[in-house]
Design a protein around this motif. Structure first.
Motif, PDB file in Angstrom:
ATOM      1  N   LYS A 193       0.840  -1.193   0.000  1.00  0.00           N
ATOM      2  CA  LYS A 193       0.000   0.000   0.000  1.00  0.00           C
ATOM      3  C   LYS A 193       0.874   1.240   0.000  1.00  0.00           C
ATOM      4  CE  LYS A 193      -4.050  -2.123   2.128  1.00  0.00           C
ATOM      5  NZ  LYS A 193      -5.120  -2.038   3.123  1.00  0.00           N
ATOM      6  N   TYR A 194       0.261   2.376  -0.341  1.00  0.00           N
ATOM      7  CA  TYR A 194       1.009   3.618  -0.425  1.00  0.00           C
ATOM      8  C   TYR A 194       1.468   4.077   0.954  1.00  0.00           C
ATOM      9  CZ  TYR A 194      -0.872   3.773  -5.135  1.00  0.00           C
ATOM     10  OH  TYR A 194      -1.174   3.469  -6.430  1.00  0.00           O
ATOM     11  N   PHE A 195       2.657   4.647   1.007  1.00  0.00           N
ATOM     12  CA  PHE A 195       3.237   5.126   2.258  1.00  0.00           C
ATOM     13  C   PHE A 195       2.287   6.090   2.969  1.00  0.00           C
ATOM     14  CE2 PHE A 195       5.759   8.048   4.793  1.00  0.00           C
ATOM     15  CZ  PHE A 195       6.651   7.224   5.453  1.00  0.00           C
ATOM     16  N   SER A 196       1.671   6.966   2.197  1.00  0.00           N
ATOM     17  CA  SER A 196       0.810   7.992   2.782  1.00  0.00           C
ATOM     18  C   SER A 196      -0.508   7.432   3.309  1.00  0.00           C
ATOM     19  CB  SER A 196       0.523   9.096   1.755  1.00  0.00           C
ATOM     20  OG  SER A 196      -0.050   8.561   0.581  1.00  0.00           O
ATOM     21  N   ALA A 197      -0.784   6.142   3.052  1.00  0.00           N
ATOM     22  CA  ALA A 197      -2.018   5.531   3.554  1.00  0.00           C
ATOM     23  C   ALA A 197      -1.903   5.138   5.027  1.00  0.00           C
ATOM     24  CB  ALA A 197      -2.383   4.298   2.733  1.00  0.00           C
ATOM     25  N   PHE A 431      -7.974  14.454   6.123  1.00  0.00           N
ATOM     26  CA  PHE A 431      -7.017  13.378   5.898  1.00  0.00           C
ATOM     27  C   PHE A 431      -5.705  14.012   5.451  1.00  0.00           C
ATOM     28  CE2 PHE A 431     -10.954  10.836   4.739  1.00  0.00           C
ATOM     29  CZ  PHE A 431     -10.962  10.107   5.911  1.00  0.00           C
ATOM     30  N   TYR A 432      -4.655  13.834   6.254  1.00  0.00           N
ATOM     31  CA  TYR A 432      -3.310  14.297   5.896  1.00  0.00           C
ATOM     32  C   TYR A 432      -3.287  15.776   5.519  1.00  0.00           C
ATOM     33  CZ  TYR A 432      -3.112   9.269   5.587  1.00  0.00           C
ATOM     34  OH  TYR A 432      -3.255   7.925   5.869  1.00  0.00           O
ATOM     35  N   SER A 433      -4.220  16.567   6.064  1.00  0.00           N
ATOM     36  CA  SER A 433      -4.327  18.011   5.812  1.00  0.00           C
ATOM     37  C   SER A 433      -4.587  18.331   4.347  1.00  0.00           C
ATOM     38  CB  SER A 433      -3.047  18.735   6.266  1.00  0.00           C
ATOM     39  OG  SER A 433      -2.832  18.571   7.645  1.00  0.00           O
ATOM     40  N   ARG A 434      -4.881  17.330   3.535  1.00  0.00           N
ATOM     41  CA  ARG A 434      -5.094  17.538   2.108  1.00  0.00           C
ATOM     42  C   ARG A 434      -6.561  17.420   1.724  1.00  0.00           C
ATOM     43  NH1 ARG A 434      -2.678  13.886  -2.905  1.00  0.00           N
ATOM     44  NH2 ARG A 434      -3.373  15.253  -4.564  1.00  0.00           N
ATOM     45  N   VAL A 435      -7.295  16.574   2.432  1.00  0.00           N
ATOM     46  CA  VAL A 435      -8.699  16.327   2.144  1.00  0.00           C
ATOM     47  C   VAL A 435      -9.538  16.815   3.326  1.00  0.00           C
ATOM     48  CG1 VAL A 435     -10.450  14.583   1.693  1.00  0.00           C
ATOM     49  CG2 VAL A 435      -8.166  14.324   0.713  1.00  0.00           C
ATOM     50  N   VAL A 436     -10.508  17.650   3.056  1.00  0.00           N
ATOM     51  CA  VAL A 436     -11.433  18.126   4.091  1.00  0.00           C
ATOM     52  C   VAL A 436     -12.761  17.386   3.901  1.00  0.00           C
ATOM     53  CG1 VAL A 436     -12.610  20.119   5.096  1.00  0.00           C
ATOM     54  CG2 VAL A 436     -10.313  20.381   4.134  1.00  0.00           C
ATOM     55  N   TYR A 437     -13.307  16.830   4.977  1.00  0.00           N
ATOM     56  CA  TYR A 437     -14.510  16.006   4.834  1.00  0.00           C
ATOM     57  C   TYR A 437     -15.474  16.228   5.986  1.00  0.00           C
ATOM     58  CZ  TYR A 437     -12.363  12.916   8.328  1.00  0.00           C
ATOM     59  OH  TYR A 437     -11.798  12.403   9.467  1.00  0.00           O
ATOM     60  N   ALA A 438     -16.725  15.880   5.735  1.00  0.00           N
ATOM     61  CA  ALA A 438     -17.744  15.878   6.786  1.00  0.00           C
ATOM     62  C   ALA A 438     -17.765  14.497   7.432  1.00  0.00           C
ATOM     63  CB  ALA A 438     -19.113  16.216   6.198  1.00  0.00           C
ATOM     64  N   LYS A 487       0.073  26.960  -4.963  1.00  0.00           N
ATOM     65  CA  LYS A 487       0.187  27.419  -3.587  1.00  0.00           C
ATOM     66  C   LYS A 487       1.512  27.036  -2.943  1.00  0.00           C
ATOM     67  CE  LYS A 487      -3.118  27.083  -0.676  1.00  0.00           C
ATOM     68  NZ  LYS A 487      -3.043  28.501  -0.288  1.00  0.00           N
ATOM     69  N   GLY A 488       2.189  26.058  -3.555  1.00  0.00           N
ATOM     70  CA  GLY A 488       3.434  25.584  -2.966  1.00  0.00           C
ATOM     71  C   GLY A 488       3.229  24.639  -1.800  1.00  0.00           C
ATOM     72  N   SER A 489       2.000  24.095  -1.665  1.00  0.00           N
ATOM     73  CA  SER A 489       1.713  23.181  -0.561  1.00  0.00           C
ATOM     74  C   SER A 489       0.452  22.381  -0.871  1.00  0.00           C
ATOM     75  CB  SER A 489       1.508  23.956   0.745  1.00  0.00           C
ATOM     76  OG  SER A 489       1.053  23.090   1.773  1.00  0.00           O
ATOM     77  N   LYS A 490       0.450  21.114  -0.437  1.00  0.00           N
ATOM     78  CA  LYS A 490      -0.745  20.277  -0.571  1.00  0.00           C
ATOM     79  C   LYS A 490      -1.707  20.468   0.600  1.00  0.00           C
ATOM     80  CE  LYS A 490       1.431  16.405  -3.045  1.00  0.00           C
ATOM     81  NZ  LYS A 490       1.755  14.964  -2.958  1.00  0.00           N
ATOM     82  N   SER A 491      -1.238  21.108   1.653  1.00  0.00           N
ATOM     83  CA  SER A 491      -2.015  21.191   2.888  1.00  0.00           C
ATOM     84  C   SER A 491      -3.025  22.334   2.862  1.00  0.00           C
ATOM     85  CB  SER A 491      -1.073  21.377   4.081  1.00  0.00           C
ATOM     86  OG  SER A 491      -0.180  20.281   4.185  1.00  0.00           O
ATOM     87  N   VAL A 492      -4.177  22.074   3.484  1.00  0.00           N
ATOM     88  CA  VAL A 492      -5.202  23.094   3.672  1.00  0.00           C
ATOM     89  C   VAL A 492      -5.021  23.686   5.070  1.00  0.00           C
ATOM     90  CG1 VAL A 492      -7.672  23.578   3.719  1.00  0.00           C
ATOM     91  CG2 VAL A 492      -6.781  21.803   2.203  1.00  0.00           C
ATOM     92  N   ASP A 493      -4.915  25.010   5.154  1.00  0.00           N
ATOM     93  CA  ASP A 493      -4.766  25.652   6.454  1.00  0.00           C
ATOM     94  C   ASP A 493      -5.994  25.369   7.315  1.00  0.00           C
ATOM     95  OD1 ASP A 493      -2.298  26.786   5.864  1.00  0.00           O
ATOM     96  OD2 ASP A 493      -3.235  28.502   4.862  1.00  0.00           O
ATOM     97  N   PRO A 494      -5.799  24.822   8.522  1.00  0.00           N
ATOM     98  CA  PRO A 494      -6.951  24.454   9.372  1.00  0.00           C
ATOM     99  C   PRO A 494      -7.856  25.639   9.716  1.00  0.00           C
ATOM    100  CG  PRO A 494      -4.941  23.425  10.180  1.00  0.00           C
ATOM    101  CD  PRO A 494      -4.526  24.399   9.118  1.00  0.00           C
TER     102      PRO A 494
END
Length: 537
Positions: A193-197, A431-438, A487-494
């Motif tokens: 599986k992928y490392f990030s999983a 998820f990993y600051s990249r995906v925002v979900y309900a 943006k230079g980043s995959k992360s979404v600012d919390p």
């Protein structure tokens, strides 16, 4: 037609409750499935076997229907075990028998050499044929020969799996999405599986719904398709600790995609071959461009969010589908690695149709875009909102047709086992600051239903390709590659969604099941292309 459920104090109901208590975490019970009043599924501790007992209303006056599933037993041995259980069930008519049948199965497995705590997937035949001692002797002889060949030369110390994990996690020059982990599952053998999983926290501290693995079970690491660290062969091309002199930077700089390797290695001896090879070469003028933005196409989709209308070019083939898998290449040649056979291409989902939920999503997305307009292409259109149940691998039209037939065949059983109480969506996570979900509030009936769906489709021969443990959620937005580059980043600012962490989205009935394609096409109503869908009353 569902059978009448036995009363709460009936002998059958009491026995089923006792069995569930006797096998905590390893017993699942579903009531009123077609002609069966109870379906009891049990997995004996540390054994690669699943036992399913289907009880009709007259039980225990009539025997249960027995099913056995195991990846370690041969088909012949599986039938032998099933026959033994059926024979004993006949001898126990009129008495409680479920725990006795499980004990019989455990004893039968031990007699075959399958002891609790042993991994038997790849070596099942060795245990079943009594050749275990022979294999051990062969291994000892081989080890002794290797030691004699090496003489007194001391092997250099090899960097551990923990060292490799830390390197991938903390080296800013390495993209975690490029690495895979091969690990030993006690029942399924080697899994990849992928490392990030994974969650790489202390395994004792992680929640039940995240993927974690003891470090000693890690067998190898790969950079895309190339092995860079292997415990069995003492390969270390991450640090070069075993003398290869090769580091992960060398691997990355010399890496070529499998398709490009084939092109470079082909004998080009005719004008036609030259033309074929040239077709794979990127245009010189595009060599420094963001040409791989085409990885993430969803052209022509208009997203209406609140009162504002955006018409962005969407990113990601199925960017919000299937447990939020990473985007796949769309050109069919570049980055072929992301289209390997491990990746799912269809998924089963519950479509979000509740208007209150959709309006709540629009409210959050409006807020996100007011503060960061670049996230427009990352937001999931309200008409495409869904909750993924599992991901599938359907590689041919025949496999798609088979999956469609399976869903139609099991619809009555799913109708009777689906949760009647709606799902409640409340709160926002990531998820990993990249995906925002309900978040979907804990709902045991829904979890049992998803397990039952997966069991039925797997038993019918439909391949499940889940890369993550099941965490029920509804994706709101996912940072795509082009936006991450901008943006230079995959992360979404919390802080962008902190104000919605306790938001009540509303309720969604479990009223349908959709087989969806992960392609970039959408139907006229804005939802995924669906080879099949079933609707419940």
């Amino acid at each position: 037609m569902a059978s009448a459920s036995p009363s709460a104090d009936s002998p059958q109901t009491v026995e089923v409750a006792e069995v569930k208590a006797a096998f905590p975490g390893r017993c699942r019970v579903i009531k009123d499935i077609g002609m069966f009043s109870h379906v009891v599924t049990i997995q004996p501790k540390d054994m690669d076997v699943t036992l399913k007992f289907q009880l009709t209303e007259p039980y225990p006056s009539s025997p249960p229907e027995v099913a056995v599933r195991s990846e370690s037993l041969t088909e012949e041995k599986t039938e032998e075990l099933k026959a033994a259980l059926k024979t004993q069930a006949q001898s126990l008519l009129g008495r409680r028998m479920l725990q006795a049948l499980v004990s019989t199965a455990e004893g039968w497995l031990r007699d075959q050499g399958l002891r609790p705590g042993k991994t038997v997937n790849a070596r099942a035949e060795v245990y079943l044929t009594g050749e275990k001692k022979k294999v051990k002797k062969q291994k000892k002889r081989k080890k002794k020969e290797e030691e004699e060949e090496e003489g007194e030369t001391k092997k250099p110390s090899m960097k551990t799996a923990v060292d490799v994990i830390k390197r991938i996690m903390w080296d800013d020059k390495l993209d975690k999405d490029d690495f895979l982990v091969g690990y030993l599952d006690r029942f399924k053998g080697i899994q990849e599986k992928y490392f990030s999983a994974f969650s790489w926290e202390d395994i004792a501290s992680v929640d039940y719904d995240v993927l974690a693995v003891p470090k000693h079970r890690i067998q190898y690491f790969k950079y895309r398709e190339q092995t860079i660290w292997d415990k069995a062969s003492r390969m270390d091309n991450v640090f070069g600790s075993t003398g290869s002199g090769v580091t992960v930077y060398d691997v990355i700089s010399n890496y070529q995609e499998p398709l490009q390797q084939a092109v470079n290695g082909a004998a080009i001896s005719s004008p036609q071959n030259v033309a074929d090879a040239a077709a794979y070469e990127p245009a010189e003028e595009d060599s420094d461009s963001d040409s791989d933005d085409s990885d993430d196409d969803d052209d022509g989709i208009t997203v209406t969010i609140g009162t504002s209308v955006n018409t962005p070019v969407f990113s990601g083939q199925g960017m919000d589908d299937a447990d939020d898998e990473d985007e796949e290449a769309a050109d069919g040649t570049h980055n072929r690695y992301w289209q390997d056979k491990m990746r799912p291409n269809h998924f089963l989902a519950l479509r979000i149709t509740d208007s209150e939920i959709r309006q709540s999503v629009e409210q959050i997305q409006d807020h996100l875009l007011d503060n960061e307009p670049l996230y427009g292409p990352c937001c999931i259109p309200p008409k495409a909102l869904h909750i993924t149940l599992c991901t599938l691998g359907l590689d041919t039209p025949e496999q798609v047709a088979h999956a469609r037939d399976v869903l139609q065949r099991i619809q009555p059983e799913l109708e009777s086992s689906r949760p009647k109480e709606p799902l409640w969506l409340e709160g926002v996570g990531n998820f990993y600051s990249r995906v925002v979900y309900a978040k979907v509030k804990p709902h045991q009936g829904f979890t049992d239903f998803v397990d039952h769906v997966k069991l039925l489709v797997k038993e019918a021969g439909v391949e499940i390709r889940d890369n993550h443990d099941f965490v029920p959620h509804m994706t709101l937005m996912k940072v795509t590659r082009p936006v991450a580059r901008q943006k230079g980043s995959k992360s979404v600012d919390p802080w962008l969604y902190d104000g919605f962490t306790d938001m009540d989205f509303g309720q969604q009935r479990v009223d349908s099941l959709h087989l969806c394609s992960m392609g970039d096409e959408r139907r006229e109503d804005g939802f995924y292309i669906c080879p099949a869908e079933i609707h419940f009353q």
